[in-house]
Scaffold this active site. Structure first.
Site, mmCIF file in Angstrom:
data_model
loop_
_atom_site.group_PDB
_atom_site.id
_atom_site.type_symbol
_atom_site.label_atom_id
_atom_site.label_comp_id
_atom_site.label_asym_id
_atom_site.label_seq_id
_atom_site.Cartn_x
_atom_site.Cartn_y
_atom_site.Cartn_z
ATOM 1 N N TYR A 102 0.814 -1.213 0.000
ATOM 2 C CA TYR A 102 0.000 0.000 0.000
ATOM 3 C C TYR A 102 0.851 1.268 0.000
ATOM 4 O O TYR A 102 0.441 2.290 -0.570
ATOM 5 C CB TYR A 102 -1.007 -0.028 1.164
ATOM 6 N N ARG A 105 1.586 1.845 -3.588
ATOM 7 C CA ARG A 105 0.423 2.388 -4.293
ATOM 8 C C ARG A 105 0.182 3.851 -3.931
ATOM 9 O O ARG A 105 -0.161 4.669 -4.799
ATOM 10 C CB ARG A 105 -0.819 1.548 -3.971
ATOM 11 N N GLN A 140 -15.864 3.123 -7.170
ATOM 12 C CA GLN A 140 -15.209 1.956 -6.606
ATOM 13 C C GLN A 140 -13.711 2.215 -6.437
ATOM 14 O O GLN A 140 -12.999 1.396 -5.868
ATOM 15 C CB GLN A 140 -15.416 0.744 -7.524
ATOM 16 N N ASP A 143 -8.379 5.900 -5.380
ATOM 17 C CA ASP A 143 -7.243 6.764 -5.736
ATOM 18 C C ASP A 143 -7.462 8.243 -5.447
ATOM 19 O O ASP A 143 -6.533 9.048 -5.565
ATOM 20 C CB ASP A 143 -6.879 6.583 -7.211
ATOM 21 N N HIS A 158 -15.259 1.843 -1.662
ATOM 22 C CA HIS A 158 -14.181 0.940 -1.266
ATOM 23 C C HIS A 158 -13.120 1.632 -0.415
ATOM 24 O O HIS A 158 -12.049 1.069 -0.183
ATOM 25 C CB HIS A 158 -13.535 0.308 -2.506
ATOM 26 N N THR A 250 -16.386 0.957 -15.787
ATOM 27 C CA THR A 250 -16.456 -0.170 -14.855
ATOM 28 C C THR A 250 -17.067 -1.368 -15.560
ATOM 29 O O THR A 250 -18.011 -1.219 -16.345
ATOM 30 C CB THR A 250 -17.258 0.168 -13.585
ATOM 31 N N ASN A 275 -18.166 2.680 -21.806
ATOM 32 C CA ASN A 275 -17.081 1.733 -21.589
ATOM 33 C C ASN A 275 -16.365 1.440 -22.898
ATOM 34 O O ASN A 275 -16.875 1.731 -23.985
ATOM 35 C CB ASN A 275 -17.614 0.423 -20.994
ATOM 36 N N MET A 276 -15.186 0.835 -22.783
ATOM 37 C CA MET A 276 -14.415 0.484 -23.968
ATOM 38 C C MET A 276 -15.064 -0.647 -24.762
ATOM 39 O O MET A 276 -14.891 -0.767 -25.955
ATOM 40 C CB MET A 276 -12.994 0.059 -23.562
ATOM 41 N N GLU A 277 -15.804 -1.495 -24.078
ATOM 42 C CA GLU A 277 -16.427 -2.650 -24.721
ATOM 43 C C GLU A 277 -17.642 -3.057 -23.907
ATOM 44 O O GLU A 277 -17.805 -2.621 -22.766
ATOM 45 C CB GLU A 277 -15.428 -3.801 -24.813
#
Length: 286
Positions: A102, A105, A140, A143, A158, A250, A275-277
Site C-alpha cells: 500500500y 500504491r 469503486q 485513488d 471501497h 467499470t 465503456n471500452m467494450e
C-alpha cells in the site's frame, strides 16, 4: 449546449473506440462502432430533464491517468496479486508486506493527476448545481482522483488509499504523509526479486490518537470484507432518488457495486454506459 452534451460526444468516440474526436469521419466511425441501442439524441433529451444524476465509476475512468489496477493477467506486485495481499488474513500474517504494497500504491498515486474524464464529471457537477440539479459520484476507486478533480458529492464505496483506520480504537483519519512512516521510506518496490522489508510491527504506521498507538491499516475494503454500512446506506438513498444513471469505466462484475446500475434500471430509470467494450450488464441498460 450544456457541458455534458458535448462531453458525451467525446466519450462515445474516446471510450467506445479509444480515438480522439478530431474529425467528423472519426466521429462517424466511432458511432458506428457503438452498440446498436446507442442513441445520443435520446441521451441528450434524458440528460436535459434529469434532476438527480448518479454516476458510477470504476478503474477504467482512472486508466488514462496511469493508475495500476492489479486486477487480471499481469496485475502483480512482486509475485503476488492484489487478491493475495488485500485481505484481513494477509494483514494479520504479514502487516509489513501489506503495508509495503500500500505504501507503493500511495507513492504512485501521489504522482498521478485527474484526466479529462474526472474533470468532465467534476465540471458537470459544478454546472448542474447552479441549475438546482444534483450529481453524485459513486466510485469503486480508492485513488481520490475524483476528489482532486473537484468532485464534491463523492461516495467512495471501497475507501481511500489516503485514509487509515486504527486496528485498536477504530479511528479513521486522512493521511497524506510521504512516506506514511519513516520505516517505509524507499520500500515497496514492485520488482519480483525484491526482498520483503520485514519491518517490525512497532515501526509500521501507528495511531496518533491520545494514548492509543495501535497499528494502523489502510482504510480500504479488502476482499472478504463488507462495505461500510453508512456509505452503503448513502448510496442506496442516492440510487432511490436518481432519475438518470451513468456507468463510466467499470466492468460491472465486482459486487455489490455491480448491482447498483441494474437496480436503477429495473425501476425504469435510464442508464447510460460509457465503456471500452460491452460488459455483462450492458444488455440490462437502456
Amino acid at each position: 449546449m450544456c457541458l455534458f452534451q458535448s462531453t458525451a460526444r467525446r466519450l462515445v468516440s474516446q471510450v467506445h473506440c479509444g480515438l480522439k474526436a478530431s474529425s467528423l469521419k472519426k466521429q462517424k466511425f466511432c458511432l458506428e462502432m457503438a452498440r446498436p441501442s446507442s442513441n445520443m439524441a435520446d441521451f441528450r433529451e434524458v440528460f436535459a430533464k434529469a434532476k438527480h444524476i448518479a454516476i458510477i465509476t470504476g478503474a477504467g475512468v482512472s486508466a488514462e491517468s496511469g493508475v495500476p489496477t492489479f486486477r487480471g493477467a499481469g496485475g502483480f506486485w512482486r509475485k503476488w496479486q492484489a487478491q493475495e495481499l488485500a485481505t484481513p488474513g494477509a494483514f494479520a500474517r504479514n502487516p509489513s508486506r501489506v503495508w509495503e504494497f500500500y505504501h507503493y500504491r500511495r507513492e504512485v498515486m501521489l504522482s498521478k493527476h485527474p484526466n479529462p474524464a474526472h474533470i468532465a464529471i467534476a465540471e458537470c457537477e459544478k454546472r448542474l448545481s447552479k441549475q438546482g440539479r444534483s450529481v453524485v459520484v459513486i466510485t469503486q476507486n480508492i485513488d481520490e482522483l475524483h476528489r482532486k478533480a473537484g468532485t464534491k458529492h463523492l461516495l467512495e464505496i471501497h475507501g481511500s488509499l489516503f485514509k487509515t483506520r486504527c486496528t485498536s480504537c477504530g479511528n479513521v483519519a486522512a493521511n497524506y504523509k510521504s512516506p506514511i512512516c519513516p520505516a517505509l521510506a524507499g520500500k515497496g518496490a514492485p520488482d519480483p526479486d525484491t526482498e520483503d522489508a520485514a519491518i517490525p510491527v512497532e515501526d509500521l504506521p501507528q495511531c496518533e490518537e491520545d494514548g492509543c498507538n495501535g497499528l494502523l491499516r489502510p482504510h480500504v475494503v479488502w476482499f472478504g470484507e463488507a462495505l461500510d454500512p453508512g456509505v452503503l446506506t448513502a448510496v442506496e438513498k442516492e440510487l432511490d432518488i436518481c432519475d438518470l444513471c451513468l456507468v463510466v469505466g467499470t466492468s460491472s462484475v465486482v459486487y455489490p457495486a455491480a448491482m447498483f446500475a441494474p437496480q436503477v434500471s429495473a425501476r425504469g430509470v435510464p442508464v447510460a454506459e460509457f465503456n471500452m467494450e460491452p460488459t455483462p450488464a450492458t444488455n440490462r441498460f437502456r
